[in-house]
Design a protein around this motif. Structure first.
Motif, short mmCIF file in Angstrom:
data_model
loop_
_atom_site.label_atom_id
_atom_site.label_comp_id
_atom_site.label_asym_id
_atom_site.label_seq_id
_atom_site.Cartn_x
_atom_site.Cartn_y
_atom_site.Cartn_z
N ILE A 104 47.17 22.60 41.32
CA ILE A 104 47.65 21.46 42.08
C ILE A 104 46.97 20.18 41.61
O ILE A 104 45.77 20.15 41.34
CB ILE A 104 47.44 21.67 43.60
N ALA A 105 47.74 19.12 41.48
CA ALA A 105 47.22 17.84 41.00
C ALA A 105 46.46 17.13 42.11
O ALA A 105 46.76 17.27 43.29
CB ALA A 105 48.36 16.96 40.50
N ASP A 106 45.47 16.35 41.71
CA ASP A 106 44.70 15.58 42.68
C ASP A 106 45.60 14.63 43.48
O ASP A 106 45.37 14.42 44.67
CB ASP A 106 43.60 14.78 41.97
N ALA A 107 46.61 14.08 42.82
CA ALA A 107 47.51 13.17 43.52
C ALA A 107 48.26 13.89 44.63
O ALA A 107 48.49 13.32 45.71
CB ALA A 107 48.51 12.56 42.54
N GLU A 108 48.63 15.15 44.42
CA GLU A 108 49.32 15.90 45.46
C GLU A 108 48.36 16.23 46.61
O GLU A 108 48.75 16.18 47.78
CB GLU A 108 49.90 17.19 44.87
N LEU A 109 47.12 16.53 46.29
CA LEU A 109 46.13 16.75 47.35
C LEU A 109 45.94 15.49 48.19
O LEU A 109 45.85 15.57 49.42
CB LEU A 109 44.80 17.20 46.75
N ARG A 110 45.90 14.36 47.53
CA ARG A 110 45.76 13.10 48.28
C ARG A 110 46.98 12.84 49.16
O ARG A 110 46.86 12.32 50.28
CB ARG A 110 45.51 11.93 47.32
#
Length: 323
Positions: A116-122
């Motif tokens: 999972i990408a950091d942008a999706e986590l954010r």
């Protein structure tokens, strides 16, 4: 409710023998304290809008956010923590939709993959997600590769998220070293699923409580800490629900286990309804009776306030509970 739901592109058929949620729950006799949080519930679909994952182990009935919010209001709950259901896999759309629709009165627990990408986590964090769930029940997931799960924990730790762990009591000996190595707070589903046919002061449950104590930390969302959900007596009980005369208290064989957890860890216990109660086969619980079960395990007003308000607010809404 029919067994097939949704339009032609999203039709599905429920798993044979599937039990739908209890349609007319009683109104609880126990009045929940103001601000009470249901810290463990789910949404299923609706499948026509949020299709179920191809790799799912079961196909449920529809149980969307509108039904959840209606139950919330009926029971006297103020807020919900919506936990991603395994039937949706790592597509958190239905859960996030429910959290957003609650207008600040819900938080979410997601299922994510290691890449999972950091942008999706954010994005999930901004939507109200505060944790991820690791499932170790073999009947619900094909595998739980520890390296992948550790990688996920390391990604979510900077966000202040926690990891929800779901396992069978007999598997704790194999898993507790891994759990203790994770860099996040831990939340244990359903008291680690104790075998209530065994003694409450026996070795198996003692081991679980030692695990909780040993990994306690400060119990805050920014520290390590282990939290325990005193949920799902209907899933753990052997004695079952009360008699039809309504005079017997429900799920009495689970009470000693939950009561012991509340007494020993009053600042780190949570309660949840588990609505809409996935994968039950014996009976579907009356959610009003699940609320009436609470004063049997949290015997004082102080214990009840911590279980239902103070602890979940500190974990899921720390910005409101500070000070």
């Amino acid at each position: 409710m029919s067994s097939t739901t949704g339009g032609p592109a999203a039709a599905f058929t429920k798993t044979p023998g599937w039990l739908d949620w209890y349609p007319n729950p009683s109104r609880p006799r126990f009045a929940l304290p103001p601000g009470a949080v249901d810290a463990h519930c789910h949404v299923f679909g609706p499948g026509a809008e949020f299709p179920y994952a191809p790799e799912r182990k079961y196909t449920p009935c529809d149980a969307g956010k509108d039904r959840l919010f209606a139950l919330r209001d009926h029971l006297g709950v103020s807020r919900n923590v919506v936990v991603q259901a395994t039937c949706h896999g790592a597509d958190n759309s239905a859960m996030v939709d429910a959290v957003r629709a609650a207008g600040g009165r819900a938080r979410g627990v997601a299922t994510v993959r290691p890449d999972i990408a950091d942008a999706e986590l954010r994005r999930l964090d901004a939507a109200g997600v505060r944790g991820v769930r690791f499932n170790f029940l073999k009947r619900l997931v094909d595998s739980a590769p520890k390296d992948d799960l550790r990688a996920i924990a390391e990604k979510v730790a900077p966000l202040g998220w926690h990891v929800v762990i779901y396992f069978e009591a007999a598997d704790l000996a194999e898993l507790e070293g891994f759990f203790g190595s994770l860099p996040t707070p831990l939340v244990v589903d359903h008291m680690g699923r104790p075998d209530v046919r065994k003694p409450v002061d026996g070795e198996e449950f003692d081991r679980f409580l030692r695990f909780v104590d040993r990994n306690s930390g400060d119990g805050g969302s920014g520290g390590r800490g282990v939290w325990v959900k005193t949920s799902c007596p209907e899933r753990l009980s052997v004695s079952g629900p009360p008699a039809l005369d309504g005079e017997s208290q429900a799920y009495q064989d689970v009470v000693p286990f939950a009561r012991r957890v509340v007494r020993e860890f009053p600042d780190r216990v949570l309660w949840g309804s588990d609505w809409p109660h996935p994968n039950l086969t014996g009976h579907m619980p009356d959610d009003g009776l699940l609320v009436d079960w609470i004063p049997w395990i949290a015997e004082t007003a102080e214990q009840q306030r911590k279980l239902l308000v103070d602890n979940p607010m500190r974990l899921y809404w720390p910005e409101e509970s500070a000070g």
